[in-house]
Design a protein around this motif. Structure first.
Motif, mmCIF file in Angstrom:
data_model
loop_
_atom_site.group_PDB
_atom_site.id
_atom_site.type_symbol
_atom_site.label_atom_id
_atom_site.label_comp_id
_atom_site.label_asym_id
_atom_site.label_seq_id
_atom_site.Cartn_x
_atom_site.Cartn_y
_atom_site.Cartn_z
ATOM 1 N N TYR A 64 0.835 -1.193 0.000
ATOM 2 C CA TYR A 64 0.000 0.000 0.000
ATOM 3 C C TYR A 64 0.875 1.251 0.000
ATOM 4 O O TYR A 64 1.938 1.276 0.609
ATOM 5 C CB TYR A 64 -0.877 0.038 1.266
ATOM 6 C CG TYR A 64 -1.671 -1.224 1.496
ATOM 7 C CD1 TYR A 64 -1.117 -2.310 2.164
ATOM 8 C CD2 TYR A 64 -2.980 -1.335 1.045
ATOM 9 C CE1 TYR A 64 -1.838 -3.468 2.370
ATOM 10 C CE2 TYR A 64 -3.708 -2.488 1.255
ATOM 11 C CZ TYR A 64 -3.127 -3.551 1.917
ATOM 12 O OH TYR A 64 -3.851 -4.702 2.116
ATOM 13 N N ASP A 78 0.996 -6.008 4.008
ATOM 14 C CA ASP A 78 0.469 -7.093 4.837
ATOM 15 C C ASP A 78 0.795 -8.421 4.175
ATOM 16 O O ASP A 78 1.153 -8.487 3.013
ATOM 17 C CB ASP A 78 -1.028 -6.942 5.126
ATOM 18 C CG ASP A 78 -1.893 -6.987 3.891
ATOM 19 O OD1 ASP A 78 -3.117 -6.880 4.047
ATOM 20 O OD2 ASP A 78 -1.366 -7.121 2.773
ATOM 21 N N ASN A 79 0.713 -9.484 4.982
ATOM 22 C CA ASN A 79 1.151 -10.799 4.548
ATOM 23 C C ASN A 79 -0.018 -11.781 4.547
ATOM 24 O O ASN A 79 -1.039 -11.550 5.154
ATOM 25 C CB ASN A 79 2.227 -11.324 5.495
ATOM 26 C CG ASN A 79 3.407 -10.405 5.538
ATOM 27 O OD1 ASN A 79 3.930 -10.007 4.516
ATOM 28 N ND2 ASN A 79 3.830 -10.045 6.728
ATOM 29 N N SER A 116 -1.372 -12.620 7.887
ATOM 30 C CA SER A 116 -1.957 -11.574 8.729
ATOM 31 C C SER A 116 -3.382 -11.916 9.136
ATOM 32 O O SER A 116 -4.023 -11.151 9.833
ATOM 33 C CB SER A 116 -1.938 -10.233 7.999
ATOM 34 O OG SER A 116 -2.865 -10.247 6.934
ATOM 35 N N TYR A 165 -7.011 -10.180 7.178
ATOM 36 C CA TYR A 165 -7.435 -8.796 7.320
ATOM 37 C C TYR A 165 -6.200 -7.914 7.144
ATOM 38 O O TYR A 165 -5.096 -8.416 6.972
ATOM 39 C CB TYR A 165 -8.106 -8.552 8.670
ATOM 40 C CG TYR A 165 -7.338 -9.093 9.851
ATOM 41 C CD1 TYR A 165 -7.526 -10.415 10.268
ATOM 42 C CD2 TYR A 165 -6.424 -8.315 10.544
ATOM 43 C CE1 TYR A 165 -6.810 -10.924 11.329
ATOM 44 C CE2 TYR A 165 -5.714 -8.820 11.604
ATOM 45 C CZ TYR A 165 -5.917 -10.124 11.996
ATOM 46 O OH TYR A 165 -5.208 -10.643 13.037
ATOM 47 N N GLN A 166 -6.392 -6.628 7.200
ATOM 48 C CA GLN A 166 -5.297 -5.725 6.821
ATOM 49 C C GLN A 166 -4.490 -5.262 8.020
ATOM 50 O O GLN A 166 -4.551 -4.098 8.416
ATOM 51 C CB GLN A 166 -5.861 -4.555 6.026
ATOM 52 C CG GLN A 166 -6.292 -5.016 4.656
ATOM 53 C CD GLN A 166 -7.149 -3.986 3.957
ATOM 54 O OE1 GLN A 166 -8.359 -3.945 4.146
ATOM 55 N NE2 GLN A 166 -6.530 -3.156 3.164
ATOM 56 N N LYS A 167 -3.701 -6.194 8.529
ATOM 57 C CA LYS A 167 -2.777 -5.861 9.619
ATOM 58 C C LYS A 167 -1.531 -5.305 8.941
ATOM 59 O O LYS A 167 -0.585 -6.022 8.641
ATOM 60 C CB LYS A 167 -2.450 -7.119 10.405
ATOM 61 C CG LYS A 167 -1.586 -6.891 11.616
ATOM 62 C CD LYS A 167 -1.438 -8.218 12.359
ATOM 63 C CE LYS A 167 -0.589 -8.069 13.595
ATOM 64 N NZ LYS A 167 -0.516 -9.369 14.322
ATOM 65 N N VAL A 168 -1.541 -4.017 8.682
ATOM 66 C CA VAL A 168 -0.526 -3.399 7.843
ATOM 67 C C VAL A 168 0.684 -2.977 8.663
ATOM 68 O O VAL A 168 0.553 -2.356 9.717
ATOM 69 C CB VAL A 168 -1.117 -2.174 7.101
ATOM 70 C CG1 VAL A 168 -0.065 -1.528 6.216
ATOM 71 C CG2 VAL A 168 -2.328 -2.590 6.282
ATOM 72 N N PHE A 213 3.852 -0.566 8.443
ATOM 73 C CA PHE A 213 4.246 0.606 7.680
ATOM 74 C C PHE A 213 5.751 0.843 7.768
ATOM 75 O O PHE A 213 6.401 0.513 8.760
ATOM 76 C CB PHE A 213 3.528 1.859 8.200
ATOM 77 C CG PHE A 213 2.076 1.935 7.821
ATOM 78 C CD1 PHE A 213 1.091 1.471 8.672
ATOM 79 C CD2 PHE A 213 1.699 2.472 6.595
ATOM 80 C CE1 PHE A 213 -0.253 1.535 8.325
ATOM 81 C CE2 PHE A 213 0.368 2.550 6.241
ATOM 82 C CZ PHE A 213 -0.614 2.077 7.100
ATOM 83 N N GLY A 214 6.277 1.443 6.703
ATOM 84 C CA GLY A 214 7.637 1.945 6.731
ATOM 85 C C GLY A 214 7.693 3.233 7.538
ATOM 86 O O GLY A 214 6.660 3.716 8.016
#
Lengths: 118, 114
Positions: free
Chosen positions: B33, B92-93, B96, B99-102, B104-105
């Motif tokens: 994303y 996300d992997n 995960s 769901y969207q357990k994102v 972030f950088g």
């Protein structure tokens, strides 16, 4: 409004106090996320709700942090015995989901609640 | 755990110039994303990439995901002051949980000088 609403936008508290942060997601969004963003860092995942239940709270740093979403809409993040290290911007995001994943990939973020612990 | 590295950390460009921001993952990505954040505001979704070699564009912003799905680049053509802000990549992997357990950088801070 149409977006994710978070209150308060700013909260200053003293070490040891109790704090509640509120998130009002977009109407109809079943998935709700809390993230925490420290200065100069990207947001870090705290907890995910699907409906009323916390499906994943693995990001909560310790048992001083707790979140609820009793009716599957508004969520409250609660922090007990605040510490200076809790100072950060707490972001809430919501999305419409198909089996847990947003159809478009978009998470809709609120503007955050900036917490300062003195 | 997933780690994302963004480069550069900050960037100052003259209005009208092109620029590229990179995001490298330590793991194969399921979803990559790109978000933009302005001071005091929440994150604004730009696009999501999922397939190796995928490329998407939104106005003057183009993002690509490499074939191995471990690196993404965001390219802005003819930058404008409105492009200024912090650009965050997130991933996300498969593990995960659907769901969207994102993750972030740390972000790339972009300034555009008129």
């Amino acid at each position: 409004g149409a977006g994710v609403s978070q209150t308060p936008s700013n909260k200053v508290t003293e070490k040891g106090k109790y704090v509640e942060l509120r998130c009002d997601p977009i109407s109809g969004h079943t998935a709700l996320y809390w993230y925490r963003q420290s200065l100069g860092q990207g947001p870090e995942f705290l907890i995910y709700f699907q409906g009323t239940g916390a499906a994943d709270d693995s990001g909560l740093p310790n048992d001083r942090f707790f979140a609820v979403r009793p009716e599957g809409s508004v969520s409250t993040l609660k922090i007990q015995r605040t510490e200076r290290g809790d100072s950060a911007v707490y972001l809430c995001a919501s999305s419409q989901t198909s089996q847990g994943r947003s159809k478009t990939g978009e998470l809709f973020f609120g503007e955050g609640s900036r917490l300062t612990v003195l | 755990s997933q780690e994302l590295e963004q480069s550069p950390q900050s960037l100052i460009v003259q209005e009208g110039k092109n620029l590229t921001i990179n995001c490298t993952s330590s793991k194969t990505l399921y979803g990559l994303y790109w978000y933009k954040q302005k001071y005091g505001e929440g994150l604004i979704f730009l696009m999501m990439l999922q397939k190796g070699g995928e490329e998407k564009s939104h106005e003057k912003i183009t993002a690509k995901l490499d074939e191995k799905k471990q690196q993404s680049s965001l390219h802005i053509t003819a930058s404008q002051p409105s492009h200024a802000g912090i650009y965050l990549c997130g991933a996300d992997n498969y593990d995960s949980g659907g769901y969207q357990k994102v993750t972030f950088g740390t972000g790339t801070k972009l300034q555009v000088i008129p």
